[in-house]
Every structure is written in C-alpha cells, then in structure tokens.
Design a protein around this motif. Structure first.
Motif, short mmCIF file in Angstrom:
data_model
loop_
_atom_site.label_atom_id
_atom_site.label_comp_id
_atom_site.label_asym_id
_atom_site.label_seq_id
_atom_site.Cartn_x
_atom_site.Cartn_y
_atom_site.Cartn_z
N ARG A 94 0.83 -1.20 0.00
CA ARG A 94 0.00 0.00 0.00
C ARG A 94 0.87 1.25 0.00
O ARG A 94 2.02 1.23 0.42
CB ARG A 94 -0.93 0.02 1.22
CG ARG A 94 -0.28 -0.11 2.59
CD ARG A 94 0.00 1.17 3.35
NE ARG A 94 -1.01 2.18 3.34
CZ ARG A 94 -1.74 2.54 4.40
NH1 ARG A 94 -1.58 1.92 5.55
NH2 ARG A 94 -2.59 3.53 4.31
N PHE A 96 0.81 5.51 1.13
CA PHE A 96 0.20 6.37 2.13
C PHE A 96 -0.25 7.67 1.48
O PHE A 96 0.42 8.19 0.60
CB PHE A 96 1.20 6.66 3.26
CG PHE A 96 1.55 5.44 4.06
CD1 PHE A 96 0.90 5.17 5.26
CD2 PHE A 96 2.51 4.55 3.62
CE1 PHE A 96 1.20 4.04 6.00
CE2 PHE A 96 2.82 3.41 4.36
CZ PHE A 96 2.17 3.16 5.55
N GLN A 97 -1.39 8.15 1.95
CA GLN A 97 -1.94 9.38 1.38
C GLN A 97 -0.95 10.54 1.51
O GLN A 97 -0.72 11.28 0.57
CB GLN A 97 -3.26 9.73 2.08
CG GLN A 97 -3.99 10.88 1.44
CD GLN A 97 -5.43 11.00 1.95
OE1 GLN A 97 -5.93 10.13 2.65
NE2 GLN A 97 -6.07 12.09 1.60
N ALA A 100 5.08 8.74 2.96
CA ALA A 100 5.75 8.24 4.17
C ALA A 100 7.15 7.82 3.79
O ALA A 100 7.47 6.64 3.71
CB ALA A 100 4.96 7.08 4.76
N HIS B 185 10.51 5.87 9.41
CA HIS B 185 9.04 5.80 9.35
C HIS B 185 8.58 4.39 9.70
O HIS B 185 8.57 3.52 8.85
CB HIS B 185 8.54 6.19 7.97
CG HIS B 185 7.14 6.72 7.98
ND1 HIS B 185 6.06 5.94 8.37
CD2 HIS B 185 6.63 7.94 7.69
CE1 HIS B 185 4.96 6.68 8.29
NE2 HIS B 185 5.26 7.89 7.90
N ALA B 188 5.55 2.91 7.65
CA ALA B 188 5.91 2.55 6.28
C ALA B 188 6.80 1.32 6.27
O ALA B 188 6.67 0.46 5.41
CB ALA B 188 6.59 3.72 5.58
N ALA B 191 4.71 -1.59 6.60
CA ALA B 191 3.99 -1.83 5.34
C ALA B 191 4.89 -2.49 4.30
O ALA B 191 4.40 -3.08 3.33
CB ALA B 191 3.42 -0.52 4.80
N MET B 192 6.21 -2.39 4.48
CA MET B 192 7.16 -3.04 3.57
C MET B 192 7.52 -4.44 4.07
O MET B 192 8.51 -5.03 3.64
CB MET B 192 8.45 -2.23 3.46
CG MET B 192 8.30 -0.78 3.08
SD MET B 192 7.73 -0.56 1.41
CE MET B 192 6.52 0.71 1.63
N PRO B 327 -1.82 6.98 10.54
CA PRO B 327 -1.33 6.28 9.36
C PRO B 327 -1.97 6.75 8.06
O PRO B 327 -2.31 5.95 7.22
CB PRO B 327 -1.70 4.82 9.65
CG PRO B 327 -2.88 4.90 10.54
CD PRO B 327 -2.78 6.18 11.30
N ASN B 328 -2.16 8.05 7.87
CA ASN B 328 -2.73 8.46 6.60
C ASN B 328 -1.68 8.49 5.52
O ASN B 328 -1.92 8.64 4.40
CB ASN B 328 -3.40 9.83 6.73
CG ASN B 328 -4.82 9.69 7.20
OD1 ASN B 328 -5.61 8.98 6.60
ND2 ASN B 328 -5.14 10.32 8.31
#
Ligand SMILES: Nc1ncnc2c1ncn2[C@@H]1O[C@H](COP(=O)(O)OP(=O)(O)OP(=O)(O)O)[C@@H](O)[C@H]1O
Ligand SMILES: [Mg+2]
Lengths: 248, 328
Positions: A94, A96-97, A100, B185, B188, B191-192, B327-328
């Motif tokens: 995903r 990030f808006q 990040a 971060h 992030a 997310a990886m 987390p935006n």
C-alpha cells in the motif's frame, strides 16, 4: 449494479473479501460496516467524499489499524487484526496518502528497503529498473526528504513496485501531482496490470477513475453505498448528486 | 572514485599507527590511547541503536556495567575463570537483560524505552550497592594484570570489531536498510514487511552486547570496580555527547567524538588535576552542537555522512510520540 454493497455478482475467487468491517475512533464511525470484494486482476476504484473512511479502510486492510470487528480475507488468509508486516509479506502493498518517506535514506535505498524483507534476489537490478520506469534516475542518490512532493509520490509508488505484491492499494497517488508525473504513474499501473497485479485505488479525480478503473466502489460515512462500472455510477443520479456532485 | 581511495588509505594509515602505537609512546600515553579506544567503541555501541534505529537509550551504562561485573565476579577467587571466558558470559547475561528490557518497551514509543533503560541502570546501581556478592558500595577487585599493552590491544580489537560489525551490518547489508527504514518511518517500514519490533530488539541487543565487552575489558584493566564507576549515569551522558558531537547515525562520527572528548578530558585532568571543568565542557558541547553543528563533526568531512540533525529529529519524534502521527 448493486447499490449498497461492493460485492461483484457471481465472480469466482476474489483476492480481497471484506465483510461487515467496523472501526470507530471515539464517536467517529470511520468505517461502519463495510463489505466489499476485489477480484483478481481488476483495478477497482474507491471513491467518496472527504472523511468517508477510504483511508481508514486501507489502514484496516493493511494492518496499520486494527478493526473493531468484521472479517478481512486476503488471498485465502484471514488477516483481520494481523500485524502489518505479516500482511505485507502475504503480498499486499500500500501507499500512504501523505508520502511516508524514509527521509534520511537515498531514493535508491528507499527502494531497496522495500525489498529488504521478501524478494531480495535481484533487488538492485529491480531498483534500477524501477528508477528508470518512474524517471527518478537523476535523483537516485538524493535524500528522500529532498525530493519534491510529486517525486515523493513517485517514490511511494516505486516502493510498492519493489514489493512484488499481488494486491496494491494506492491512496490518492496522483493527487496534486504534475500532469507529467501523473502520466508516469498511469503508465506504470498499466505495466503492472499486464503482470496480473490487482489494484484498489482511492481517487478523487473522476477523469482518472474513468480511464483507469474497471469498477468503482463508492463509500460514504463509513459505508459502501454503491458499486458498479463508471457508467452505472454516473447514471445513478442519486449517487452522483450525493457523492460526486461536490466540486473536485 | 578518488574520495573512496583517500578514505581507504586514511583508514589503513590510522590502523597502522594504532598498531604501532605501543612502540611509539610511553605507558602514560598508552593508557590514554586505551581509554580513547574504549570511548570510541562505546560511542559506536550507543550509536547502533540511537543513531541507526532512532531509539534513545538513557541507561546504556547498565550494559557496560553488566559486562564489568560479570567479569569481576567470574574472575574472583571462588570461580577464578580466565578473563577470555568471562567475556562471552557477560555478553550472554547482557543480551538476556536487553531482551527483558527491550521486548516490552521497544513496541511503545521511544519515551517508554528511554525511561525503562534509565531506570534499569539506576536499579543496577542500587542492586550492586546493597548486595554482598557484588561487594556493595565498596565494589570488587579483580586479579591484577599489569600489562598495558595487553589492554591497549584488547580495547583496539574490541573497538575495531565493533566498527567492523557496525559497518557491515548497518552500512552494507539489508539488515541496515530495515533498521534505518524503521527509524525514519515505522508505519511505512511495517507496510514493507519489516517486523519493526523484532528488528529493533535485535539492534538493541547488539548495542548492549558490544557495550558489555568494553565493560569486561575495563574491569580487568582498572582491577577494581564499584557501582558508580561502571553503572554511573555520567558514563551514558558521555556516550550521548560523544555521538551527538561526532555525528548521530554516522559510522565514524562516534569515533571522532569519542576520541576527541576523551582526550580533552585527559588534558583537563593533566592541567587542572580535576575534571569538574569537563562536565561544563560536556554541557557546552551539547549546546554548541545542537545550535551550530546539528550534523556533527562527521558531516564536515563527508558529504555522505548522515545528516545527524535530521536523524535527531526522528529520534526526538519517537521520544515525544509524533512519529506515529496517524497512518494516513
Ligand atoms: N487515527 C485516527 N484517529 C481518529 N480519527 C481518525 C483516525 N483516522 C481517521 N479518523 C477519522 O475517521 C474519518 C475517516 O477518515 P479517512 O481518513 O478514512 O477518510 P478518507 O475517506 O480517506 O478522507 P479523505 O478523502 O479526506 O482522505 C475522519 O473523520 C477522520 O478524521
Ligand atoms: Mg484518505
């Protein structure tokens, strides 16, 4: 079209299945009973007004936020409440808006870090390819924090490419970027789709939604209120007025 | 790649001089060099977690002291272990404590970790002060071994290994990429696919264990330790200042800061016979660095050195908790 749910009619084996998903923040019902499916190899668009819960849905699916209740199934795995890194390793990526970035790392290092867990074989070559694909070669050694806003959006997208994911969630990747950068991103999406990657994209720009998405899911106030083709949605004047009639 | 060759030649020259130093200087200066190597190593050890992962450890002396006490206790009359066997024992004990402290707190924001590490060092001071087997406030002696060259080369080897491991892991491997990614971060990084809790814990254990090795050599070297001399908060303070002065998150910065500050410390001691003034210098150094040289000394020599000021921002962000800012 089917109003009030995001499920597709009769499709076989969806890559993502969300059922009755809830997440409230205090009194805010950010996600309030969402059910939807995303089919393999489709590009599904997720639209809806500001604050309708789109990003929160992404956060729930990617594990950044834990659901209050409900089910999320990704590629055959129940992932609701699992840790974000565990979900990522199953093949979900995903953006990030708000970009990040790994600020103190170079652009190349940002890409390599995205591959550090998982597909490390050939990561350097793939990073070079990704840099070329996104036309970021000339800033490869720059610190990510020194990039322009548009370049950071590109790098967000590049990291997702490096993940070699089967499902990619894009949260407004083209919002506010220069048309040239938008073009680069759209071309890259097309390339990835040829490889069979599925996308769920949050977009405010209806032109982009029309051109890119196979199907559109509309959210409002934490719920899915409509889903169907672009034309279905546009023809549904109620949906149009309530959810899309606002100035872009 | 000219700068690269220059850097390599400089490194070889430094190693050459360090290897020959015992033949070039008298014992007095050799002791100062031994101390300088120890502080360079300790600063690197603190920087492993603080600079690469962005987690501020306010109780790093705990691990230095654990290494020192394990060696002192095991070498005592009753057990009489050989020195080299005590070092791995100290590393294991230190690693266990690092896991106990780190596993619950590294999941939370940096402030919890900072407080937990600080409290841990304080607890160890008290514990060692009241226990009989540690010799209480009086401390314990070790079998004297008065070979300055041995200790010089022991510190040299430990420091060289610490820098080599840090270079290989954090500047040259994908483990380093994961650590720096979570520093910059965490969301992030997750997310990886990076298991940030695990990677932080691994980094913390490495940081703690390297400190314990210097503690072990130190104890044997000075032949006598007490709770304040190895667990004292001033030990951590010095490591922090050395790293900030040299360059947070850079490989060589801590060496420059460590050697520089320790030599200043010794010079002050030589001329004034007292190091109270040194504390004032430490304080002034911190203020000057933060105000005028936020990227540390290392940034003056290398364009590629981490921008420590920006790294410090990340660490402070973790401390006060704005790192996770939604987390935006
Ligand atoms: N971590 C959080 N804590 C508290 N409230 C939150 C949090 N995340 C989201 N919200 C709230 O939940 C609601 C939905 O937010 P969300 O970001 O999901 O909307 P969105 O559809 O992505 O909007 P936009 O189009 O502006 O990006 C908003 O009212 C938002 O303020
Ligand atoms: Mg959003």
């Amino acid at each position: 079209m089917s109003v009030a749910d995001g499920k597709t009619a009769g499709a076989g084996d969806p890559i993502l299945v969300v059922r009755e998903l809830y997440r409230h923040f205090g009194g805010i019902k950010a996600v309030n009973g969402v059910s939807l499916d995303v089919d393999r190899r489709e590009i599904a668009g997720l639209i809806g007004p500001n604050g309708s819960g789109k990003s929160t849905l992404f956060n729930l699916v990617s594990g950044a936020v834990t659901p209050d209740r409900g089910q999320i199934r990704f590629d055959g795995h129940e992932i609701g409440g699992r840790k974000a890194h565990a979900i990522a390793r199953l093949g979900l990526a995903r953006t990030f808006q708000i970009p990040a970035m790994f600020d103190n790392m170079s652009v190349t290092e940002n890409l390599l870090a995205a591959a550090a867990e998982g597909h490390w074989q050939g990561a350097r070559e793939r990073a070079a390819e990704t840099l070329a694909l996104l036309k970021l070669d000339h800033v490869a050694d720059n610190r990510a924090s020194d990039l322009s806003g548009g370049q950071q959006k590109l790098l967000e997208f590049g990291r997702v490419i490096m993940r070699q994911a089967s499902l990619i969630l894009l949260d407004e990747v083209t919002a506010g970027v220069h048309p040239n950068i938008r073009k680069i991103i759209l071309e890259a999406i097309a390339r990835l789709r040829e490889r069979g990657i599925t996308f769920l994209v949050i977009e405010h720009d209806m032109e982009m939604v029309r051109n890119v998405c196979d199907r559109i899911i509309v959210m409002d106030a934490g719920r899915v209120v409509a889903s169907g083709s672009f034309n279905d949605i546009v023809r549904n004047s109620e949906v149009m007025q309530t959810y899309l009639g606002r100035p872009q | 790649m000219k700068p690269r060759w220059a850097g390599l030649l400089l490194l070889i020259a430094v190693i050459g001089v360090l290897a020959l130093l015992p033949m070039l200087v008298n014992n007095y200066w050799l002791r100062i060099a031994t101390g300088a190597l120890m502080w360079a190593g300790l600063a690197c050890s603190w920087n492993i977690l603080g600079g690469y992962a962005g987690y501020i450890n306010f109780g790093h002396s705990a691990f230095f002291g654990l290494g020192a006490y394990v060696t002192a206790l095991l070498m005592g009359d009753k057990l009489a272990w050989p020195f080299f066997a005590t070092v791995p024992a100290g590393m294991v004990v230190t690693a266990l404590f690092a896991i106990i402290i780190g596993a619950p707190t590294l999941r939370l924001r940096g402030a919890y970790f900072a407080i937990a590490t600080w409290a841990f060092a304080e607890v160890l001071i008290q514990f060692a002060s009241v226990m009989d087997f540690t010799g209480g406030i009086g401390g314990i002696g070790l079998p004297p071994f008065l070979d300055e060259r041995f200790f010089y080369f022991a510190m040299f080897a430990a420091a060289a290994l610490t820098y080599l491991i840090t270079w290989a892991l954090f500047e040259r491997s994908r483990f380093g990429l994961k650590v720096k990614a979570l520093r910059d971060h965490e969301l992030a990084a997750e997310a990886m696919g990076i298991n940030t809790s695990l990677v932080k814990l691994q980094t913390f254990v490495l940081s703690a264990v390297t400190a314990s090795v210097f503690g072990a050599i130190f104890a044997y070297w000075v032949t006598f330790i007490n709770p304040k001399s190895v667990f004292g908060g001033d030990i951590t303070d010095q490591m922090v200042v050395m790293v900030l002065l040299g360059g947070l998150g850079s490989l060589w910065g801590p060496a420059l800061g460590g050697v520089g500050l320790f030599v200043v410390n010794r010079l002050i001691w030589m001329y004034w016979g007292d190091t109270a003034f040194y504390i004032a210098i430490l304080g002034a150094a911190i203020v000057l660095v933060v105000l005028f040289m936020p990227n540390g000394i290392a940034s003056l020599f290398s364009r590629r050195a981490a921008k420590s000021g920006a790294v410090l921002d990340k660490a402070v962000g973790k401390l006060v908790g704005d790192d996770q800012g939604g987390p935006n």
